[in-house]
Design a protein around this motif. Structure first.
Motif, mmCIF file in Angstrom:
data_model
loop_
_atom_site.group_PDB
_atom_site.id
_atom_site.type_symbol
_atom_site.label_atom_id
_atom_site.label_comp_id
_atom_site.label_asym_id
_atom_site.label_seq_id
_atom_site.Cartn_x
_atom_site.Cartn_y
_atom_site.Cartn_z
ATOM 1 N N VAL A 80 -14.992 -3.977 5.689
ATOM 2 C CA VAL A 80 -14.065 -3.047 6.320
ATOM 3 C C VAL A 80 -12.666 -3.644 6.228
ATOM 4 C CG1 VAL A 80 -13.438 -1.875 8.472
ATOM 5 C CG2 VAL A 80 -15.851 -2.187 7.871
ATOM 6 N N GLY A 81 -11.684 -2.807 6.018
ATOM 7 C CA GLY A 81 -10.323 -3.308 5.944
ATOM 8 C C GLY A 81 -9.304 -2.254 6.306
ATOM 9 N N LEU A 82 -8.072 -2.698 6.519
ATOM 10 C CA LEU A 82 -6.947 -1.832 6.808
ATOM 11 C C LEU A 82 -5.844 -2.114 5.800
ATOM 12 C CD1 LEU A 82 -6.739 -2.322 10.689
ATOM 13 C CD2 LEU A 82 -7.847 -0.434 9.465
ATOM 14 N N THR A 83 -5.229 -1.065 5.287
ATOM 15 C CA THR A 83 -4.094 -1.207 4.390
ATOM 16 C C THR A 83 -2.952 -0.328 4.873
ATOM 17 O OG1 THR A 83 -5.404 -1.741 2.416
ATOM 18 C CG2 THR A 83 -3.227 -0.826 2.053
ATOM 19 N N PRO A 84 -1.837 -0.917 5.311
ATOM 20 C CA PRO A 84 -0.662 -0.092 5.628
ATOM 21 C C PRO A 84 -0.168 0.599 4.358
ATOM 22 C CG PRO A 84 -0.419 -2.332 6.491
ATOM 23 C CD PRO A 84 -1.597 -2.351 5.556
ATOM 24 N N VAL A 85 0.284 1.848 4.491
ATOM 25 C CA VAL A 85 0.816 2.581 3.342
ATOM 26 C C VAL A 85 2.250 3.037 3.570
ATOM 27 C CG1 VAL A 85 -1.434 3.334 2.499
ATOM 28 C CG2 VAL A 85 -0.212 4.750 4.157
ATOM 29 N N SER A 86 2.779 2.807 4.775
ATOM 30 C CA SER A 86 4.167 3.117 5.098
ATOM 31 C C SER A 86 4.478 2.458 6.433
ATOM 32 C CB SER A 86 4.384 4.634 5.190
ATOM 33 O OG SER A 86 3.742 5.155 6.352
ATOM 34 N N GLY A 126 0.840 -1.188 0.000
ATOM 35 C CA GLY A 126 0.000 0.000 0.000
ATOM 36 C C GLY A 126 0.874 1.237 0.000
ATOM 37 N N ILE A 127 0.357 2.330 -0.549
ATOM 38 C CA ILE A 127 1.122 3.571 -0.634
ATOM 39 C C ILE A 127 0.140 4.736 -0.689
ATOM 40 C CG2 ILE A 127 1.204 3.601 -3.170
ATOM 41 C CD1 ILE A 127 4.127 4.601 -2.924
ATOM 42 N N MET A 128 0.578 5.893 -0.272
ATOM 43 C CA MET A 128 -0.236 7.084 -0.449
ATOM 44 C C MET A 128 -0.217 7.476 -1.923
ATOM 45 S SD MET A 128 -1.673 7.765 2.322
ATOM 46 C CE MET A 128 -2.395 9.368 1.916
ATOM 47 N N ARG A 129 -1.372 7.795 -2.459
ATOM 48 C CA ARG A 129 -1.470 8.105 -3.889
ATOM 49 C C ARG A 129 -0.539 9.258 -4.292
ATOM 50 N NH1 ARG A 129 -5.102 6.604 -7.737
ATOM 51 N NH2 ARG A 129 -6.499 5.661 -6.221
ATOM 52 N N PRO A 130 -0.433 10.355 -3.515
ATOM 53 C CA PRO A 130 0.504 11.407 -3.923
ATOM 54 C C PRO A 130 1.952 10.922 -3.987
ATOM 55 C CG PRO A 130 -1.035 12.246 -2.297
ATOM 56 C CD PRO A 130 -1.225 10.767 -2.325
#
Length: 378
Positions: A212-218, A108-112
């Motif tokens: 419902v879910g969780l995605t780490p992005v960093s 996962g990652i932040m889109r920006p």
């Protein structure tokens, strides 16, 4: 790699400078094609929501040449943890990728952040990205495309790529009778928060009224998503926290803690989900649609961005081995339509199962089947 079809001076216009458009700019420039890349948004850039990146998407990013930068800023790991609504673990779904790829299989990652990484690659290749500009007319002949831009200027190109998203203006120009995006019956919530140590990987909480879910992005942050069945509605920013808290009543564990902490300062994104199926082929003459302009998908398989990057990779590969733009596009379709339809059809199937509150096993079976297919070579 080059052939007689790609002499110096071959010129392409790419309309839409999102993930698919920038990726195409990169791959075509590396072939020696002169690329003009434009985007209608004068304040161009990605919004702040996090996105999930699957193993196949990570592979595409590796082939694009930006995997190391992504892995340094994103979460990259393995598997999907499935829990009940109270956070009790049920099973871990595998996220298979061939070990020789040398990449993670889930992330996962932040889109920006992703946008900036791909933009930096494009800029390093000398791509000039013009903003606040789109096309208003396309006039084709056997040798090229005359383009009239929204500012009244004109240009001529050997071929044009429409990468301008689900509401594509290019699609409207070449296929005026194409289906229009329709509401799927679901809306998506995203909440951006700090990541506690207990969240080790992507996590689903199934069995409740919503998915419902969780995605780490960093290493430090994650986002929570919620997919719900609802009439198509639009909410004001000041309404989001209270409405999301209502949706999370009955969930336990970390989800309950996130719900209890919601307030007007919470970073929340809410949008209805829209999609459609565009009949084949996705091109007319010398104009080709890619990414969400041709095969938009709902987020259930987290593969929209990945499919757009794959489009860019395949387009360049087929351009390099074909003798004409007609052959390029036909070969492109032969490789892409089945894979992209797999994503859209399985995503829509998951959406229907979620709305029907189908058993957890039925939902996870679709995910496993799709991920196994997507792990196959592009």
């Amino acid at each position: 790699m080059a052939n007689a079809f790609i002499p110096k001076g071959q010129k392409a216009l790419i309309v839409g400078a999102g993930t698919a458009g920038m990726s195409s700019g990169i791959t075509l420039s590396q072939l020696g094609v002169e690329v003009d890349l434009i985007d209608i948004n004068p304040h161009w850039g990605a919004l702040g929501a996090g996105i999930t990146i699957t193993g196949p998407t990570l592979r595409a990013l590796k082939h694009l040449g930006v995997y190391d930068e992504v892995a340094a800023q994103a979460y990259v790991g393995e598997g999907i943890q499935v829990c009940d609504t109270q956070g009790n673990p049920l099973r871990t779904l595998p996220t298979p990728m061939p070990p020789e790829e040398g990449i993670g299989s889930s992330g996962g990652i932040m889109r920006p952040a992703l946008h900036a990484i791909i933009e930096n690659k494009a800029r390093a290749l000398g791509l000039d990205i013009r903003l606040g500009l789109t096309v208003s007319a396309l006039d084709q002949d056997e040798d090229g495309v005359d383009v009239t831009f929204s500012d009244g200027s004109r240009g001529r190109y050997d071929f044009v790529i429409g990468a301008d998203g689900v509401f594509s203006g290019v699609r409207g120009l070449i296929f005026p009778d194409a289906p229009k995006p329709e509401y799927t019956g679901q809306s998506a919530w995203r909440l951006f928060v700090e990541r506690p140590p207990e969240v080790e990987r992507r996590t689903y909480f199934l069995g409740g009224p919503a998915k419902v879910g969780l995605t780490p992005v960093s290493d430090t942050h994650m986002y929570m998503f919620l997919l719900e069945r609802t009439p198509k509605v639009f909410l004001k920013d000041e309404e989001l926290a209270a409405e999301l808290a209502k949706k999370l009543v009955g969930y336990g564990g970390i989800i309950q803690r996130l719900a209890d902490a919601l307030d007007k300062a919470s970073l929340i994104n809410f949008r209805p989900l829209e999609a459609f199926v565009l009949p084949s082929p996705w091109y007319k003459g010398r104009v080709l649609l890619i990414g969400d302009a041709s095969h938009p998908t709902t987020p259930q398989l987290a593969s929209g961005a990945g499919m757009g990057i794959e489009d860019a990779l395949v387009l360049a590969e087929e351009l390099a081995r074909s003798e004409s733009i007609e052959e390029t596009y036909a070969r492109f379709m032969g490789r892409r339509i089945g894979r992209c339809r797999l994503v859209t059809e399985c995503s829509m199937e998951l959406g229907r199962l979620e709305q029907a509150r189908a058993p957890v096993e039925s939902q996870t079976a679709v995910v496993e089947r799709a991920l196994a297919r997507l792990a196959e070579p592009i």
